[in-house]
Design a protein around this motif. Sequence first.
Motif, short mmCIF file in Angstrom:
data_model
loop_
_atom_site.label_atom_id
_atom_site.label_comp_id
_atom_site.label_asym_id
_atom_site.label_seq_id
_atom_site.Cartn_x
_atom_site.Cartn_y
_atom_site.Cartn_z
N ASP A 69 0.85 -1.19 -0.02
CA ASP A 69 -0.01 -0.02 0.10
C ASP A 69 0.89 1.27 -0.18
OD1 ASP A 69 -1.96 1.80 0.23
OD2 ASP A 69 -2.49 1.37 2.33
N VAL A 70 1.53 1.65 -1.27
CA VAL A 70 2.19 2.74 -1.20
C VAL A 70 1.58 3.77 -2.20
CG1 VAL A 70 4.23 1.98 -0.26
CG2 VAL A 70 3.80 1.44 -2.81
N GLY A 71 0.53 3.48 -2.71
CA GLY A 71 -0.13 4.52 -3.56
C GLY A 71 -0.13 4.06 -5.02
N VAL A 72 0.56 2.73 -5.77
CA VAL A 72 0.81 2.52 -6.89
C VAL A 72 -0.08 1.22 -6.97
CG1 VAL A 72 2.71 3.98 -7.41
CG2 VAL A 72 2.92 1.73 -6.46
N SER A 73 -0.27 0.72 -8.19
CA SER A 73 -0.95 -0.37 -8.54
C SER A 73 0.23 -1.74 -8.18
CB SER A 73 -1.06 -0.74 -10.07
OG SER A 73 -0.07 -0.98 -10.59
N GLN A 74 -0.48 -2.98 -7.89
CA GLN A 74 0.27 -4.12 -7.50
C GLN A 74 1.24 -4.54 -8.44
OE1 GLN A 74 0.66 -7.39 -8.72
NE2 GLN A 74 2.12 -7.83 -6.99
N PRO A 75 1.01 -4.33 -9.79
CA PRO A 75 2.23 -4.57 -10.85
C PRO A 75 3.44 -3.66 -10.59
CG PRO A 75 -0.02 -4.95 -11.84
CD PRO A 75 -0.30 -4.29 -10.40
N THR A 76 2.93 -2.37 -10.33
CA THR A 76 3.98 -1.44 -10.22
C THR A 76 4.88 -1.66 -8.80
OG1 THR A 76 2.68 0.28 -11.40
CG2 THR A 76 4.42 1.00 -10.01
N VAL A 77 4.06 -2.07 -7.69
CA VAL A 77 4.92 -2.45 -6.62
C VAL A 77 5.86 -3.66 -6.99
CG1 VAL A 77 4.71 -3.65 -4.25
CG2 VAL A 77 3.14 -1.56 -4.96
N SER A 78 5.43 -4.76 -7.64
CA SER A 78 6.22 -5.50 -8.28
C SER A 78 7.52 -5.27 -8.94
CB SER A 78 5.39 -6.92 -8.84
OG SER A 78 4.51 -7.50 -8.05
N HIS A 79 7.30 -4.30 -9.91
CA HIS A 79 8.53 -3.78 -10.56
C HIS A 79 9.46 -2.99 -9.75
CE1 HIS A 79 10.38 -1.60 -13.75
NE2 HIS A 79 10.16 -0.46 -13.11
N HIS A 80 8.90 -2.26 -8.77
CA HIS A 80 10.04 -1.64 -7.95
C HIS A 80 10.63 -2.62 -7.05
CE1 HIS A 80 9.08 2.45 -9.32
NE2 HIS A 80 7.83 2.35 -8.72
N LEU A 81 9.82 -3.50 -6.48
CA LEU A 81 10.58 -4.85 -5.75
C LEU A 81 11.58 -5.34 -6.31
CD1 LEU A 81 7.76 -5.77 -3.40
CD2 LEU A 81 9.86 -4.54 -2.75
N LYS A 82 11.41 -5.56 -7.84
CA LYS A 82 12.37 -6.40 -8.60
C LYS A 82 13.47 -5.39 -8.85
CE LYS A 82 12.95 -8.25 -13.19
NZ LYS A 82 12.45 -8.28 -14.80
N LYS A 83 13.52 -4.09 -9.09
CA LYS A 83 14.62 -3.25 -9.20
C LYS A 83 15.42 -3.24 -7.92
CE LYS A 83 13.89 -1.69 -13.36
NZ LYS A 83 14.84 -2.07 -14.19
N LEU A 84 15.00 -3.34 -6.81
CA LEU A 84 15.40 -3.28 -5.59
C LEU A 84 16.59 -4.59 -5.22
CD1 LEU A 84 12.90 -1.73 -3.18
CD2 LEU A 84 15.03 -0.79 -3.90
N ARG A 85 15.52 -5.78 -5.88
CA ARG A 85 16.39 -6.95 -5.84
C ARG A 85 17.61 -6.92 -6.85
NH1 ARG A 85 11.61 -9.58 -7.03
NH2 ARG A 85 12.93 -10.60 -8.50
N GLU A 86 17.39 -6.48 -7.92
CA GLU A 86 18.52 -6.35 -9.06
C GLU A 86 19.53 -5.53 -8.66
OE1 GLU A 86 16.24 -5.08 -12.55
OE2 GLU A 86 15.71 -7.07 -12.98
N ALA A 87 19.54 -4.63 -7.74
CA ALA A 87 20.42 -3.61 -7.40
C ALA A 87 21.23 -4.05 -6.11
CB ALA A 87 19.63 -2.22 -6.91
N GLY A 88 20.53 -5.31 -5.63
CA GLY A 88 21.50 -6.09 -4.36
C GLY A 88 20.91 -5.56 -3.19
N LEU A 89 19.83 -4.79 -3.24
CA LEU A 89 19.04 -4.22 -1.79
C LEU A 89 18.18 -5.27 -1.11
CD1 LEU A 89 18.71 -0.82 -3.20
CD2 LEU A 89 20.58 -1.70 -1.47
N LEU A 90 17.71 -5.94 -1.70
CA LEU A 90 16.72 -6.85 -1.19
C LEU A 90 17.04 -8.43 -1.49
CD1 LEU A 90 13.45 -5.05 -1.54
CD2 LEU A 90 14.69 -5.18 0.50
N THR A 91 16.48 -9.30 -0.80
CA THR A 91 16.44 -10.64 -1.36
C THR A 91 14.96 -11.15 -1.01
OG1 THR A 91 16.81 -11.51 0.91
CG2 THR A 91 18.87 -11.19 -0.35
N SER A 92 14.38 -12.00 -1.85
CA SER A 92 13.42 -12.56 -1.56
C SER A 92 13.19 -13.94 -1.64
CB SER A 92 12.29 -11.91 -2.96
OG SER A 92 12.78 -12.56 -3.88
N GLU A 93 11.92 -14.40 -1.03
CA GLU A 93 11.61 -15.86 -1.09
C GLU A 93 10.14 -16.16 -1.12
OE1 GLU A 93 11.80 -19.54 1.99
OE2 GLU A 93 12.73 -17.68 2.52
N ARG A 94 9.78 -16.86 -1.97
CA ARG A 94 8.31 -17.11 -2.47
C ARG A 94 7.96 -18.31 -1.45
NH1 ARG A 94 4.27 -16.06 -5.76
NH2 ARG A 94 5.85 -15.14 -7.20
#
Length: 120
Positions: A69-94
Motif C-alpha cells: 500500500d504505497v499508492g501505486v498498483s500491485q504490478p508497479t509495486v512488483s516492478h519496484h521490488l524487482k529493481k531493488l532486488r536487482e540492485a542487491g538491496l533486497l532478497t526474496s523468497e516465495r
Amino acid sequence: MSNTASLPLLETDEAAPCCPPLTSAPLSEEDSVRMAAMFKALADPVRLRLFSRVASHEGGEACVCDIQDVGVSQPTVSHHLKKLREAGLLTSERRGTWVYYRVAPSVLAGMAGLLTAAGR
C-alpha cells in the motif's frame, strides 16, 4: 525457493562497506558502478518507501501483502521490488502465493560505511 539475482555488495557477511569510504580514496570504476546501481534504485520515492517498509518491518522480513500500500498498483509495486532486488538491496523468497522480502545482509551497514568519513 529463493530468487536472489542481485549485484554483490559484500564479500563476507560482516557489516563492512563494499568500497572504501568516499573520503578515503577515489572509487574504482567497478565500485562506482556497484554503488550507483544501489543509489539509483533508492532514488525513486516509491522504491525508497518500499525499502524502508521492508527494513523496518518486525522481524526484518515483510510479505509483499503487508507493504504494497504505497499508492501505486500491485504490478508497479512488483516492478519496484524487482529493481531493488536487482540492485542487491533486497532478497526474496516465495512461500505459497506470497513473496517475502528482506534487506540483503549488511547492506545498510555497507552503505553507511561508504558514506562515513575515513578516520572517524
